[in-house]
Scaffold this active site. Structure first.
Site, mmCIF file in Angstrom:
data_model
loop_
_atom_site.group_PDB
_atom_site.id
_atom_site.type_symbol
_atom_site.label_atom_id
_atom_site.label_comp_id
_atom_site.label_asym_id
_atom_site.label_seq_id
_atom_site.Cartn_x
_atom_site.Cartn_y
_atom_site.Cartn_z
ATOM 1 C CB CYS A 23 -0.923 0.010 1.211
ATOM 2 S SG CYS A 23 -1.994 1.459 1.212
ATOM 3 C CE LYS A 63 -0.525 -6.372 -4.454
ATOM 4 N NZ LYS A 63 -1.524 -5.493 -3.886
ATOM 5 C CG ASN A 124 -1.191 -6.457 -8.772
ATOM 6 O OD1 ASN A 124 -0.815 -5.557 -8.023
ATOM 7 N ND2 ASN A 124 -2.380 -6.451 -9.331
ATOM 8 N N GLY A 125 -0.488 -5.641 -11.656
ATOM 9 C CA GLY A 125 -0.280 -4.265 -12.097
ATOM 10 C C GLY A 125 -0.708 -4.049 -13.530
ATOM 11 C CG ASP A 126 -0.734 -0.783 -15.080
ATOM 12 O OD1 ASP A 126 -1.412 -0.410 -14.115
ATOM 13 O OD2 ASP A 126 0.252 -0.162 -15.510
ATOM 14 N N GLY A 148 -6.759 -5.902 -10.022
ATOM 15 C CA GLY A 148 -7.454 -5.000 -9.113
ATOM 16 C C GLY A 148 -8.429 -4.117 -9.855
ATOM 17 N NE ARG A 149 -5.260 0.358 -10.696
ATOM 18 C CZ ARG A 149 -4.277 0.992 -11.306
ATOM 19 N NH1 ARG A 149 -4.314 2.301 -11.403
ATOM 20 N NH2 ARG A 149 -3.262 0.320 -11.817
HETATM 21 C C1 LIG Z 1 -9.071 1.110 -3.950
HETATM 22 C C2 LIG Z 1 -7.934 0.123 -3.843
HETATM 23 C C3 LIG Z 1 -7.811 -0.660 -2.689
HETATM 24 C C4 LIG Z 1 -6.762 -1.584 -2.565
HETATM 25 N N1 LIG Z 1 -6.661 -2.354 -1.428
HETATM 26 C C5 LIG Z 1 -5.670 -3.277 -1.339
HETATM 27 C C6 LIG Z 1 -5.569 -4.137 -0.200
HETATM 28 O O1 LIG Z 1 -6.361 -4.051 0.735
HETATM 29 N N2 LIG Z 1 -4.572 -5.053 -0.158
HETATM 30 C C7 LIG Z 1 -3.664 -5.163 -1.188
HETATM 31 O O2 LIG Z 1 -2.776 -6.015 -1.110
HETATM 32 N N3 LIG Z 1 -3.732 -4.360 -2.268
HETATM 33 C C8 LIG Z 1 -4.709 -3.435 -2.365
HETATM 34 N N4 LIG Z 1 -4.777 -2.623 -3.467
HETATM 35 C C9 LIG Z 1 -3.752 -2.726 -4.512
HETATM 36 C C10 LIG Z 1 -4.176 -3.700 -5.583
HETATM 37 O O3 LIG Z 1 -4.266 -5.003 -5.055
HETATM 38 C C11 LIG Z 1 -3.175 -3.748 -6.734
HETATM 39 O O4 LIG Z 1 -1.900 -4.090 -6.255
HETATM 40 C C12 LIG Z 1 -3.056 -2.423 -7.468
HETATM 41 O O5 LIG Z 1 -4.315 -1.793 -7.646
HETATM 42 C C13 LIG Z 1 -2.401 -2.639 -8.844
HETATM 43 O O6 LIG Z 1 -3.106 -3.602 -9.580
HETATM 44 P P1 LIG Z 1 -4.155 -3.184 -10.742
HETATM 45 O O7 LIG Z 1 -3.376 -2.405 -11.762
HETATM 46 O O8 LIG Z 1 -4.671 -4.498 -11.260
HETATM 47 O O9 LIG Z 1 -5.209 -2.344 -10.093
HETATM 48 C C14 LIG Z 1 -5.813 -1.712 -3.615
HETATM 49 C C15 LIG Z 1 -5.958 -0.923 -4.773
HETATM 50 C C16 LIG Z 1 -6.996 -0.008 -4.893
HETATM 51 C C17 LIG Z 1 -7.099 0.829 -6.155
#
Ligand SMILES: Cc1cc2nc3c(=O)[nH]c(=O)nc-3n(C[C@H](O)[C@H](O)[C@H](O)COP(=O)(O)O)c2cc1C
Length: 271
Positions: A23, A63, A124-126, A148-149
């Site tokens: 985070c 993570k 993970n990422g994008d 994630g997003r």
């Molecule tokens: C609103 C939000 C909340 C998130 N909460 C967590 C969390 O509680 N634990 C965690 O490991 N990652 C958390 N993440 C990070 C995501 O797991 C991920 O690493 C990050 O968004 C990049 O991946 P993406 O490009 O697929 O979104 C959060 C991301 C967002 C945007």
């Protein structure tokens, strides 16, 4: 404290403990939590060992980001600490803490970590499409991807990716009637979890994600954002998707924005 929290959750039925050292939020990092922990490797070891010891029958996973910043990309050392502590899998977001969510995720560090790892590595990422998932799996050698997003308002993305990885072909878009049901169930869960009043506010952003890019959605969202009660919000969502299904059996093509914002590579942002 983290060991106590792990035990508390396992006692209440948790089947896995996932520790978040990824985070980037200031309020988290300022208290030396989240990705700030990556700067203190002895503390990482202490936490992981304590948590694994506290819940010996439950898998503990970790993570992380690739590091604190470009000069301090210590994911390989964190991997070794995690393995020695008994962590069972490592998920990696391909950005440093300094990158925040800017630029593009890089997968080279994930590839290096996977090559050195004895435990499963999750990239993970994008990742926002079946093609991207396949490309990231191929380029990193990772055992799995984490999303994630891109799944916000689009939870069927997971089955679309699974289908594409298994068959090389794309599924048809989901039926509008299914999206209506999924979203209404999702809203009921939000109201139940957060309470009706807070739930209506929190649900608005989810409704926005589900309707992004759909015909008439900008007008709908403007109207929906002003509705103060659960009943009104639910009814508006139901009617929007019923009207959409008059002309579309399946989700029409949308012009959804890319998940990642900005086009500055992560490397440059971290510099
Ligand atoms: C609103 C939000 C909340 C998130 N909460 C967590 C969390 O509680 N634990 C965690 O490991 N990652 C958390 N993440 C990070 C995501 O797991 C991920 O690493 C990050 O968004 C990049 O991946 P993406 O490009 O697929 O979104 C959060 C991301 C967002 C945007």
């Amino acid at each position: 404290m983290m060991a106590d929290a792990a035990r508390y959750n396992v006692d209440r039925g948790a089947q896995i403990i996932d520790i978040n050292m990824g985070c980037p939020a200031k309020k988290i990092c300022n208290v030396m939590a989240g990705s700030a922990l990556l700067r203190d490797e002895p503390l990482v070891a202490e936490i992981l060992e304590a948590v694994v010891r506290a819940v010996p029958a439950t898998p503990v996973t970790l993570k992380i980001r690739t590091g604190w910043d470009r000069e301090n990309r210590n994911a390989l050392r964190i991997l070794k600490i995690a393995e020695e502590s008994g962590v069972r899998a490592l998920a990696m977001h391909g950005r440093t803490r300094a990158c925040g969510y800017g630029g593009e995720a890089e997968y080279e560090t994930i590839k290096q970590v996977k090559a050195a790892a004895r435990i499963p590595v999750i990239a993970n990422g994008d990742i926002d499409s079946p093609e991207k998932a396949r490309a990231v799996l191929a380029s990193t050698g990772a055992d799995a991807v984490m999303i994630g997003r891109a799944a916000q308002g689009r939870p069927w993305l997971f089955r679309e990716i699974e289908h594409f990885l298994n068959t090389g072909s794309h599924m048809l878009p989901p039926p509008v009637s299914e999206i209506r049901e999924v979203l209404l169930d999702h809203l009921d869960d939000v109201y139940l979890f957060y309470g009706r009043q807070a739930g209506v506010g929190i649900a608005r952003k989810h409704i926005s994600w589900y309707t992004r890019g759909l015909p008439g959605s900008a007008f709908f969202r403007h109207h929906m954002n002003q509705l103060p009660t659960v009943e009104q919000q639910r009814r508006a969502v139901n009617e929007f998707f019923l009207a959409l299904s008059d002309d579309n059996e399946r989700l029409p093509a949308t012009s959804q924005p890319e998940v990642a914002t900005g086009d500055t590579p992560c490397e440059e942002l971290a510099a």
